[in-house]
Design a protein around this motif. Structure first.
Motif, short mmCIF file in Angstrom:
data_model
loop_
_atom_site.label_atom_id
_atom_site.label_comp_id
_atom_site.label_asym_id
_atom_site.label_seq_id
_atom_site.Cartn_x
_atom_site.Cartn_y
_atom_site.Cartn_z
N PRO A 1 37.26 84.18 79.04
CA PRO A 1 38.48 84.66 78.40
C PRO A 1 39.59 84.79 79.43
O PRO A 1 39.34 85.01 80.61
N THR A 2 40.77 84.61 79.00
CA THR A 2 41.91 84.89 79.89
C THR A 2 42.99 85.58 79.11
O THR A 2 42.95 85.67 77.89
N GLU A 3 43.93 85.98 79.86
CA GLU A 3 44.99 86.77 79.28
C GLU A 3 46.24 85.91 79.19
O GLU A 3 46.55 85.15 80.09
N ASN B 1 47.67 89.35 75.29
CA ASN B 1 46.99 88.62 74.24
C ASN B 1 45.83 87.90 74.90
O ASN B 1 46.01 87.13 75.83
N TRP B 2 44.67 88.20 74.40
CA TRP B 2 43.52 87.58 75.02
C TRP B 2 43.08 86.36 74.28
O TRP B 2 43.07 86.32 73.08
N ASP C 1 42.01 83.20 69.33
CA ASP C 1 42.64 84.47 69.62
C ASP C 1 41.54 85.50 69.75
O ASP C 1 40.62 85.54 68.96
N SER C 2 41.63 86.33 70.74
CA SER C 2 40.52 87.26 70.96
C SER C 2 40.48 88.37 69.95
O SER C 2 39.54 89.15 69.91
N SER C 3 41.49 88.48 69.12
CA SER C 3 41.38 89.48 68.06
C SER C 3 40.26 89.08 67.11
O SER C 3 39.75 89.89 66.37
N THR D 1 37.29 88.78 67.73
CA THR D 1 36.09 89.02 68.55
C THR D 1 34.85 88.98 67.71
O THR D 1 33.76 88.77 68.21
N LEU E 1 38.09 97.52 65.26
CA LEU E 1 38.44 96.30 64.53
C LEU E 1 38.77 96.61 63.08
O LEU E 1 39.72 96.07 62.53
N HIS F 1 39.29 92.99 79.00
CA HIS F 1 39.96 92.24 77.93
C HIS F 1 39.98 93.05 76.66
O HIS F 1 41.00 93.16 75.98
N VAL G 1 42.29 96.15 76.44
CA VAL G 1 43.69 95.79 76.26
C VAL G 1 43.92 95.41 74.80
O VAL G 1 44.91 95.81 74.17
N GLN G 2 42.96 94.68 74.29
CA GLN G 2 43.04 94.25 72.90
C GLN G 2 43.01 95.45 71.95
O GLN G 2 43.79 95.53 71.00
N ARG H 1 46.04 97.50 71.70
CA ARG H 1 47.03 96.82 70.88
C ARG H 1 46.73 97.05 69.40
O ARG H 1 47.60 97.33 68.60
N LEU H 2 45.44 96.95 69.09
CA LEU H 2 45.05 97.12 67.70
C LEU H 2 45.33 98.52 67.20
O LEU H 2 45.76 98.73 66.07
N TYR I 1 41.75 88.18 88.22
CA TYR I 1 42.42 89.07 87.27
C TYR I 1 43.21 90.14 88.01
O TYR I 1 44.36 90.43 87.68
N ASP J 1 46.28 88.68 89.41
CA ASP J 1 47.25 88.48 88.35
C ASP J 1 47.98 89.77 88.01
O ASP J 1 49.21 89.80 87.88
#
Lengths: 160, 1263
Positions: A74-76, A86-87, A106-108, A110, B257, B335, B338-339, B342-343, B390, B393
């Motif tokens: 995965p990357t960002e 956004n993953w 899209d990593s959403s 998952t 989720l 990852h 962070v996701q 956001r959710l 990472y 970055d």
């Protein structure tokens, strides 16, 4: 452990790429609103892992090669707003003729199951085979097939 | 015994299951050490519920003194503090004591246990010999105490009371009793575990099932399940412990989720609070109690929960020796967090997450480094490199956020932001306060100053790049390099940036990724501009200007950059040379004329098709192609070499890959650069050897590794090109190249004969010169010089002899210019006169076969020479005219004396011969022409064909003679034959009366005409006749004037009829007709008709014995068709007297074999020559018999030395071979008569034969 089943949309790829044996892109398409260049960079970079996996698979399993390479890494990515991350998760697949498929999701998503990704790859592979069977297609040329385009569109995230 | 505190410390994971001890404490203390040591010594199999696999575990226990408070109260879910087993120790051996105090104590103990529902207990009775000895007198059997206890407490549970004998003695009995005790303890402990954990799990599940209820809280549940995890951990079952955390992880993830999908849980509210602390993961403690407390209180933020969960997972994974899974999970976690933030729409300070991720990455890496040695780390780069990259970055984006990357340094706003970010980090953890390289310190330092940031950032970047390289993830390494380059660019250090960019570009180009190529190239252009590396910049600009991935505006910008530079009126010597390929591509080259071969001085045009890649039209001052000139050797006629081997004459297509985009073709390898070499002898400059040399073998022959990316065919940065200054070049000035295909026409120099090779192409735009160093495939054209050439060819095939025919004269002037007064001199010949024509004109056409001029030709004929004066014609033109010639048909046997031509050569008598392709007889007619450009005569040959074949024959009827001439038309034309005449040359008295009625006769193609004359004579018929057949002929439908004569001479010998033969068949006597199968009489009478001539006597006759002169004849009756059977003699000799009308009759018996009208048997009469006769000529007897047809001519003419005359059969016979003569002397021989010498009256007569009377079968024979 998954407790709730979610209704799942199978259109979740944000980028689909077909890469030739020599590692040049035969086909690469991303969700139009996104930064195309970024996808080119990241798909290209993911070839590192693809190659790593191919060589690892080749050593261990011999002839019975599993085409599906699984999750690459995965990357960002930055979306339009710079601090909203956004993953993306990349999945790889390689045909017997060393043509590689990379799907970025899209990593959403998952909750995406492995076999869903597999079936996407299978669909892609079948369509790719059809393209190759076209006597007017010159193998090695970029893919410009409407049918293939259609299949890819079906797998892409629909963004208005 | 250790006195445990009331609340067990669970900071360290040295927890063991709690076992309480009641009863005699001092007894237990004495046994504690060996018990604690021996209990875990042997593993026990733990069978588990829910189908989980059984496990072998080593049991340990924490023995604590029994206190009532230790017993769990109702609802207390704590498992760690849960006493799994209760032991009552006693060494009482005295019944009284037992009854007095011990029993009571036990009862109390049992009651309190029962009150708390605990059924896991055991009573251990320790028995020592000392005790026995001490109380010897009032001793009760030991068993009785045990039995008492058992009966008092162990209701049906006899195993709850264990006896330990002599525990402190080293005897086998003691050992045995220890073992059984330990086994019992282990079994009971496991039973307790199974029971209590099972109950706990059931409760836990129940709790989990309630999660949809409103009041349910994840944090509460978390604590419960974690308790289970702790127990597993305590039991060293890390795998099981990890499963608990993973389940919690998954559960939480699912909730987040679901939240994202709109399904909100109330308890999630606490996790949605804005993030205030981003201090990163903490992995140095086994359990981060601060965070745990936070969770317990329901105050933890999402990051806290995640951090805590991960730290626990990390700890367990490290226990499990799976550090690499930690790194992988870490990346996923980062990852994921962070996701999730956001959710959950958690508000986070900008950059806070970057801090958190950065710190966490480094923390994980530190943790891993802490538990692995260097070699292991190096071997597992692939697992850690993701975290390094990472972190890099993130640091970069932090640097950008805090203004640490810009050249000017951070602004006050940036500084404020930095302060805010640092505030969220909190204080440094006590664990790392003393370490020099903690993530916390690193981040703080990096954000403190521009220099420190740079140092840290470079360190990280290089580390990541090194690692990527080490595991040969070169593309990833280059991407990091690219990001580093971007950093350098922002720092204003383009020089360093460029190296990274170039490296990345090379990789993109070689793998054909056009979009990254374009993007990277744009960055490089920026670098090069900053570095003012003009040439490189212009080259890159040119590439970008032709890059279709860019917008038109961008392309125009880069194009303008080039044009601006080009327009600078600077130092003229400083010209920038760029590769042509990026500017414009040569796609096609076309020669006009297409042969690419012209005579010297002629116009040769070369049309180049250039595909201009620029977005705007570009004005070029000069476009030129340099030429390599090779003096042509060998023949001067260039045409023989012809054009280059091409499918499309005169057109060369150039195929090349698009330099900016598109996949590199698999066959892309450097094109061969070939040069011609010649080795000449030093003495006479003659060619020893010649060959081709490849100048770039080192590139072409290089091994292509199939694994390595293909070679870069389209140069990343163009090679320096050196212009070779050619003496001659194609050039045009001031052309404007429009975007797309342009067509440019050059006029090629064609002064000297030789080969011109196009080598380089260059376009000059002001200061900039675009050069194509090699034109490949090589293109050449030839300039030649040609000698004049005269050819004569028939206008129509075939040329017929005897008729006027048109022939075409073609003069290729070559380098010779025909001047006024130049004339061709044709030597006249009798056999082929040139017919004067009034309207003779010459056409002059140029090399392109276009008519240039037409002028009248004047022809003057003298006796010997026909002179044709030519009109003035420029060089390399074609002069054509037509002349009418007539080839005389040779008529007969006449042999013209050898003549000399005017030029002194021996005249070639035209010779007729039969041609294999045509039935016509061919005549080669040679012409000798003197040309003005040469001192030698040009000899040319024309082949004519005689349209007729003529045959003659002599026919006799008794004494009357007829001559028949057959004219056969073997040509494809139809003719009219007129004025058919036959004349005899020697004998005037002879009259030839024509029996031909028609004056004109049509003679169609492949047909024959027969003409007949009767020979009449007055006195004597001469034995030899010299005849001339003449006729006029013309093609059908032509004027009378077109009639041309045709002559045919022949000679007839032995014309006179000497003998007549008459045959008669007589039926058998008494019969009227012959019958088949019956003998008949055949009477042959031979009559001499004429007196023998003088010569004949000497030749043929022989004086007989009785003095009478006779001629010996031989007759022969032969029936070739088997109609007759000759009975008796079929042949015989007769002697004919030398007097006229002498008759000789011969009787022969013949028998008809069939009925019907049968032809007479054939009767042959031959001259008999006795062996003494001095006959010079004797043909072969066989041929004598057969050769009675005239077909002889065709058969033998081929071999004859002189076939011009067609002669009669007699003369053929007169030519014999020597050895035949030799043979003929010895034996008598037969000689046939010439046709006409013997006249057979009964020739073709028939006689009626009746069938024999008793014939019942009728045979019909059709022949």
């Amino acid at each position: 452990m998954r407790l709730t089943a979610r209704s799942r949309n199978t259109n979740m790829a944000v980028c689909i790429a077909v890469i030739a044996k020599e590692n040049y892109p035969l086909y690469i398409r991303s969700v139009p609103t996104q930064n195309e260049l970024k996808f080119h960079y990241t798909v290209h970079t993911s070839l590192d892992v693809v190659e790593e996996k191919i060589s690892a698979v080749g050593k261990s399993l011999g002839d019975q090669r599993e085409l599906y390479l699984g999750l690459l890494y995965p990357t960002e990515d930055y979306k339009l707003k710079p601090n909203i991350l956004n993953w993306r998760t990349r999945y790889g697949y390689v045909t017997n003729s060393k043509v590689k498929f990379v799907i970025v999701v899209d990593s959403s998503n998952t909750s995406l199951r492995d076999n869903e990704i597999r079936s996407m790859f299978r669909k892609l592979h079948n369509s790719f085979t059809d393209v190759m069977c076209n006597p007017f297609h010159n193998p090695g040329d970029p893919i410009q097939s409407k049918a293939f385009d259609g299949i890819v569109s079906g797998m892409m995230v629909q963004t208005g | 015994m250790e006195c445990q505190e009331e609340k067990p410390i669970i900071y360290t994971m040295e927890n063991k299951p709690i076992v309480t001890c009641a009863g005699d404490q001092s007894l237990f203390t004495s046994l504690y050490t060996s018990l604690a040591q021996q209990l875990p010594r042997e593993p026990m199999e733990w069978r588990r519920t829910y189908g989980r696999a059984p496990k072998m575990i080593h049991l340990e226990a924490n023995f604590v003194q029994f206190k009532e408070e230790l017993l769990p109260k109702e609802g207390n879910k704590a498992l760690l503090t849960f006493p799994f087993l209760h032991i009552y120790w006693t060494d009482c051996c005295d019944t009284e004591v037992y009854k007095g105090s011990v029993k009571e104590d036990m009862m109390r103990w049992q009651n309190s246990l029962r009150a708390h529902g605990s059924a896991d207990w055991v009573i251990i009775v320790v028995e020592t010999n000392d005790n026995k000895k001490k109380n010897k007198t009032n001793i009760l059997p030991r068993s009785s105490i045990v039995d008492k206890i058992r009966s008092d407490f162990c209701n049906k549970q006899n195993d709850r009371c264990v006896v330990l004998s002599d525990p402190l003695k080293d005897s086998s009995r003691s050992q045995e009793s220890w073992n059984s005790l330990l086994l019992k303890l282990r079994t009971l402990l496991l039973m307790s575990f199974t029971k209590n954990l099972g109950r706990f799990e059931d409760d836990m599940r129940t709790l989990r099932e309630k999660r949809t209820q409103p009041g349910w809280s994840f944090c509460e549940y978390f604590m419960v399940q974690e308790e289970l995890a702790f127990v597993f951990e305590m039991l060293q079952q890390f795998e099981d412990a990890l499963v608990q955390y993973d389940e919690l992880d998954a559960l939480f993830t699912q909730y987040v989720l679901n939240f994202g999908a709109g399904d909100t849980a109330n308890w999630l509210g606490s996790f949605c609070a804005p993030v205030r602390n981003w201090s990163g993961l903490l992995l140095r403690r086994p359990i981060d109690m601060e965070k745990r407390d936070g969770i317990q209180r329901g105050e933890a933020s999402l990051l806290d929960l995640r951090s805590y969960l991960f730290s626990r997972q990390c700890t367990l994974l490290i226990f499990l020796q799976r550090p690499w899974e930690v790194t992988q999970r870490a990346l996923e976690l980062l990852h994921n967090c962070v996701q999730e933030l956001r959710l959950l729409e958690v508000s986070v300070l900008e950059g806070a997450l970057d801090c958190w991720v950065f710190l966490s990455c480094l923390e994980v890496l530190h943790r891993i480094e802490g538990c692995c040695d260097q070699a292991q780390l190096a071997a597992n780069c692939s697992h850690t490199v993701g975290l390094w990259a990472y972190a890099t970055d993130k640091l970069k984006s932090l640097g950008e956020l805090c203004g640490l990357v810009s050249e000017k340094g951070p602004t006050s706003e940036d500084l404020n932001r930095t302060v805010d970010l640092l505030a969220g980090l909190g204080d440094e953890r006590p664990e790392t306060v003393n370490s020099l390289q903690s993530p916390y310190k690193k981040l703080k330092e990096a954000l403190s100053s521009v220099e420190a940031f740079e140092r840290h950032y470079l360190e990280l970047s290089h580390a990541a790049m090194e690692m990527y390289r080490a595991i040969s993830r070169l593309r990833s390494a280059r991407l990091v390099g690219k990001s580093l380059a971007e950093f350098y660019m922002r720092k204003g250090d383009p020089e360093r940036a460029e190296t990274f960019l170039q490296e990345a570009l090379k990789s993109y180009v070689s793998e054909g990724w056009s979009l990254p190529v374009t993007h990277t190239r744009k960055q490089i252009a920026e670098c090069q501009k900053l570095l003012s590396r003009t040439e490189d910049y212009l080259q890159t600009s040119a590439l970008l200007a032709g890059d279709v991935n860019l917008t038109t505006e961008e392309r125009k910008h880069f194009c303008q950059e080039i044009l601006t530079f080009a327009g600078k009126s600077g130092d003229q010597s400083h010209k920038v040379t760029l590769s042509m390929g990026v500017f414009t591509q040569l796609t096609r080259l076309q020669f006009r004329p297409a042969t690419a071969s012209v005579h010297s001085g002629a116009v040769l045009q070369v049309e180049l098709t250039l595909r201009c890649l620029m977005p705007v039209s570009v004005r070029i001052q000069q476009l030129a192609a340099s030429i390599h000139f090779d003096l042509e050797r060998g023949g001067t006629n260039g045409r023989s070499k012809g054009a280059q081997r091409q499918t499309n004459p005169g057109i060369v297509e150039f195929h090349q890959a698009n330099p900016s985009a598109g996949p590199p073709s698999s066959s892309a390898s450097p094109s061969l650069e070939l040069d011609e070499i010649q080795d000449r002898s030093p003495s006479d400059n003659s060619l020893n050897s010649t060959g081709v040399v490849c100048k770039n073998t080192h590139l072409v022959m290089r091994r292509h590794d199939s694994n390595s990316p293909p070679d870069t065919p389209n140069c990343v940065s163009p090679p320096a090109v050196a212009m070779k200054e050619g003496a001659q070049m194609l050039q045009v000035q001031d052309v404007t190249l429009e975007p797309g295909n342009n067509s440019i026409v050059f006029t090629a120099p064609s002064g000297q004969p030789g080969t011109y090779t196009l080598r380089q192409l260059f376009a000059t735009v002001g200061q900039v010169q675009f050069v194509l160093p090699h034109i490949y495939p090589s293109v050449q054209y030839e300039v030649y010089s040609q000698e004049p050439q005269l050819t004569v060819e028939p206008l129509s095939e075939p040329l017929l002899a005897g008729l006027p025919q048109m022939v075409k004269f073609t003069l290729l002037t070559g380098h010779y210019a025909v001047k006024k007064g130049d004339a061709l001199q044709l030597s006249n010949t009798d056999t082929m006169p040139i017919l004067p024509s009034t309207s003779c004109s010459a056409r002059i056409s140029n090399p392109a076969a276009e008519l240039v001029a037409e002028s009248a030709l004047s022809i003057q004929s003298s006796e010997k020479v026909t002179s044709i004066s030519l009109p003035p014609t420029p060089p390399y033109h074609t002069l054509e005219f037509q002349l009418e010639v007539l080839c005389v048909i040779p008529s007969g046997t006449e042999r013209p004396a050898n003549e000399r031509l005017t030029n002194g050569e021996v005249r070639h008598r035209p010779r007729s011969y039969s041609h294999p392709d045509t039935p016509m007889t061919a005549i080669d007619q040679r012409m000798s022409i003197d040309c003005p450009w040469s001192i030698y005569s040009t000899l040319l040959a024309l082949t004519f064909y005689i349209p007729f074949k003529t045959k003659h024959s002599l026919l006799s009827a008794g004494n009357r003679k007829y001559i028949q001439v057959c004219v056969q038309n073997v040509s494809d034309l139809n003719f009219t034959l007129a004025e058919v005449k036959l004349a005899e040359k020697q004998h005037v008295s002879l009259e030839l009366q024509s029996l031909n009625t028609k004056t004109q006769q049509l003679l169609c193609s492949k047909h024959s005409v027969f003409c007949l004359w009767e020979v009449r004579w007055k006195d004597d018929l001469p034995s030899c006749l010299q005849c001339v057949f003449s006729a006029d002929f013309s093609p059908v439908n032509q004027d009378v004037s077109a009639f041309k004569p045709f002559h045919y001479q022949f000679q007839l010998e032995r014309v006179t009829t000497l003998y007549s033969v008459q045959a008669e068949i007589f039926p058998p006597a008494g019969e009227q007709h012959c019958r088949s199968g019956f003998l008949c009489g055949l009477e042959v009478s031979i009559t001499r008709l004429t007196e023998p001539a003088e010569g004949e006597v000497a030749e043929d006759s022989k004086t007989d014995s009785d003095g009478l002169k006779t001629t010996k004849l031989m007759y022969e009756v032969a029936d070739s068709s088997s109609n007759w059977a000759v009975c008796g003699k079929s042949s015989g000799m007769v002697s004919m007297p030398m007097a006229a009308s002498a008759t000789h009759k011969v009787q022969i018996e013949v028998m008809p074999l069939f009925a019907g009208h049968l032809p007479f048997p054939k009767i042959k009469v031959l001259k008999y020559l006795p062996h003494t006769a001095a006959v010079a000529i004797q043909p072969d007897p066989d041929s004598c018999v057969e050769n009675d047809s005239l077909s002889l001519l065709d058969k033998t003419l081929d071999d004859q030395a002189d076939t011009a005359s067609i002669r009669s059969r007699g003369s053929v016979h007169s030519v014999g071979s020597g050895d035949q003569q030799q043979r003929g002397v010895a034996m008598p021989r037969l000689e046939p008569f010439s046709p006409g010498q013997v006249f057979n009256h009964s020739h073709t007569r028939q006689v009626l034969v009746l069938p024999s009377t008793d014939d019942h079968i009728m045979e019909v024979n059709a022949t």
